[in-house]
Design a protein around this motif. Structure first.
Motif, PDB file in Angstrom:
ATOM      1  N   HIS A 101      12.423  36.338  43.334  1.00 49.51           N
ATOM      2  CA  HIS A 101      11.242  37.368  43.088  1.00 49.51           C
ATOM      3  C   HIS A 101       9.903  36.660  42.859  1.00 49.51           C
ATOM      4  O   HIS A 101       9.487  36.143  41.976  1.00 49.51           O
ATOM      5  N   THR A 126       8.722  44.552  39.018  1.00 48.18           N
ATOM      6  CA  THR A 126       9.889  43.734  38.429  1.00 48.18           C
ATOM      7  C   THR A 126      10.856  44.542  37.880  1.00 48.18           C
ATOM      8  O   THR A 126      12.052  44.439  37.754  1.00 48.18           O
ATOM      9  N   VAL A 141      18.946  35.854  38.979  1.00 44.05           N
ATOM     10  CA  VAL A 141      17.387  36.035  39.401  1.00 44.05           C
ATOM     11  C   VAL A 141      16.442  34.641  39.126  1.00 44.05           C
ATOM     12  O   VAL A 141      16.797  34.192  38.039  1.00 44.05           O
ATOM     13  N   TYR A 143      12.771  33.568  39.116  1.00 45.41           N
ATOM     14  CA  TYR A 143      11.729  34.294  39.067  1.00 45.41           C
ATOM     15  C   TYR A 143      10.237  33.130  39.161  1.00 45.41           C
ATOM     16  O   TYR A 143      10.227  32.154  38.583  1.00 45.41           O
ATOM     17  N   SER A 145       7.240  32.313  38.234  1.00 46.04           N
ATOM     18  CA  SER A 145       6.227  32.360  37.141  1.00 46.04           C
ATOM     19  C   SER A 145       5.169  31.485  37.645  1.00 46.04           C
ATOM     20  O   SER A 145       4.943  30.957  38.609  1.00 46.04           O
ATOM     21  N   CYS A 177       6.929  39.553  32.751  1.00 47.06           N
ATOM     22  CA  CYS A 177       7.954  39.506  33.443  1.00 47.06           C
ATOM     23  C   CYS A 177       8.928  38.442  33.032  1.00 47.06           C
ATOM     24  O   CYS A 177      10.270  38.770  32.887  1.00 47.06           O
ATOM     25  N   GLU A 178       8.598  37.316  32.725  1.00 45.41           N
ATOM     26  CA  GLU A 178       9.365  36.323  32.066  1.00 45.41           C
ATOM     27  C   GLU A 178      10.193  36.950  30.729  1.00 45.41           C
ATOM     28  O   GLU A 178      11.201  36.766  30.754  1.00 45.41           O
ATOM     29  N   ILE A 181      12.796  39.504  31.727  1.00 46.45           N
ATOM     30  CA  ILE A 181      14.017  38.958  32.436  1.00 46.45           C
ATOM     31  C   ILE A 181      14.755  38.001  31.147  1.00 46.45           C
ATOM     32  O   ILE A 181      16.293  38.088  30.931  1.00 46.45           O
ATOM     33  N   SER A 196      13.275  31.172  35.146  1.00 45.42           N
ATOM     34  CA  SER A 196      11.731  31.569  35.465  1.00 45.42           C
ATOM     35  C   SER A 196      11.240  29.816  35.963  1.00 45.42           C
ATOM     36  O   SER A 196      11.326  29.020  35.133  1.00 45.42           O
TER      37      SER A 196
END
Length: 372
Positions: A101, A126, A141, A143, A145, A177-178, A181, A196
């Motif tokens: 993502h 997200t 996932v 991510y 970051s 977002c971190e 998740i 992340s």
């Protein structure tokens, strides 16, 4: 030969997304699905990266190898849950192996002016993506970051254990977002695995000059701005925000790494999400979630980057020192030791290579992807 794993890349046509797709395709282990709304990217990037993959195939390439060079392209707005679900539905339950993502708005300054837009586009999207992925059994996932999650860090170089305290709405969206998740991995530890990747400052381009950074409008980041000035697309009037920081020359220091080194970090992260991976064995709880810095571990000041680009382009950059910019941090240099030890990550390419590859891309594509 095991079949291709489908990996969904959000923001696939963007600068980082296109180089991550290149790295994925190089392995011939993955079938890439790109979703992008082209807010700040060109669909041509995907055509070019697929061509790079096709051109790299051996004469006796298998049908599967040839399939790995083709990208499934979807134009999708991640703030529209129905559009995301439709993509997952196309591949069925368990049809997509993992998600990288990357899609987000990313200008620190702009985020302070339109925070709600940033929260909707980065955080809501997200949530919708994870909901759709979970519904279709895709629970791995990676991510994208950012080092901005650290705010003004108390210790340089910055270890991952540093408290998260972003200053800008953009940085706060990354922290959120971190957190989302991590919470998901804690809630369903037998299902979800998340990593992340806290990017420091990517630069450069693919050495072919076929894909690179092509922001729409005036570039917000230093490297593409210098390249645009040198190629004559932006006026030669660089503003340097502040020269009174506690750094060697008073200008902000950042940790720059080549975008292809950054892209390789995503391959290592996907491997770490595989069932046989040992990366999560030392987690303090049964949640399978970690964050890693992806950087070089060496900081460069704004003026050092200007000089490195001057040496490469032979262009006489003019700059003016102006006041500090809200949200800027004096020094963001990574401690990349954890990613090196646990993922095998190393940012090997030099600043000179970054400048050379960027300038090669820019001179071949003076107007970005609209050059032809």
């Amino acid at each position: 030969m095991s079949e291709l794993k489908r990996v969904l890349v959000t923001g696939g046509a963007g600068y980082i997304g296109s180089h991550v797709i290149f790295a994925l395709q190089q392995t011939r282990r993955y079938k890439v699905i790109s979703v992008d709304n082209h807010h700040n990217s060109s669909p041509k990037a995907l055509e070019r990266v697929a061509k790079l993959a096709r051109d790299a195939l051996p004469a006796d390439a298998s049908a599967q190898d040839r399939d790995s060079a083709e990208i499934d392209v979807h134009t999708v707005d991640l703030t529209k849950p129905d559009q995301i679900r439709a993509v997952f539905a196309q591949y069925g339950k368990g049809g997509i192996w993992g998600v990288i993502h990357i899609a987000a708005y990313k200008a620190v300054g702009e985020s302070t002016e339109i925070p709600l837009t940033y929260y909707e586009n980065n955080v809501s999207a997200t949530v919708y993506l994870l909901q759709a992925a979970g519904e279709f059994g895709c629970t791995r996932v990676v991510y994208s970051s950012s080092a901005t999650v650290y705010g003004t860090p108390p210790v340089i170089p910055i270890p991952e254990t540093t408290r998260l305290e972003a200053h800008s709405p953009y940085g706060k969206t990354k922290v959120m977002c971190e957190t989302i998740i991590a919470d998901l991995c804690a809630a369903e530890p037998t299902r979800w695995r998340g990593l992340s990747l806290r990017y420091f400052n990517p630069g450069g381009a693919h050495p072919s000059g076929d894909i690179g950074e092509a922001p729409i409008g005036r570039p917000g980041n230093l490297f593409p701005l210098l390249a645009a000035i040198a190629v004559g697309r932006q006026p030669n009037d660089l503003k340097v925000f502040g020269n009174d920081y506690p750094t060697p020359d008073g200008t902000c220091v950042r940790d720059y790494l080549h975008v292809l080194d950054l892209a390789k970090g995503h391959l290592l992260a996907l491997d770490a999400l595989a069932p046989e991976s040992k990366v999560f064995d030392d987690c303090p709880t049964d949640a399978r979630y970690k964050a890693y810095n992806l950087g070089k571990g060496k900081g460069m000041s704004v003026l050092q980057i200007v000089e490195a680009m001057r040496a490469e382009t032979k262009f006489d950059f003019k700059y003016e020192i102006v006041g500090r910019r809200r949200g800027d941090v004096p020094d963001l240099t990574a401690d990349p030791a954890l990613a090196a030890a646990q993922l095998g990550f190393k940012a090997e390419q030099t600043l000179e290579t970054m400048c050379r590859d960027l300038w090669n891309w820019q001179t071949k594509n003076p107007k970005g992807y609209d050059s032809d």
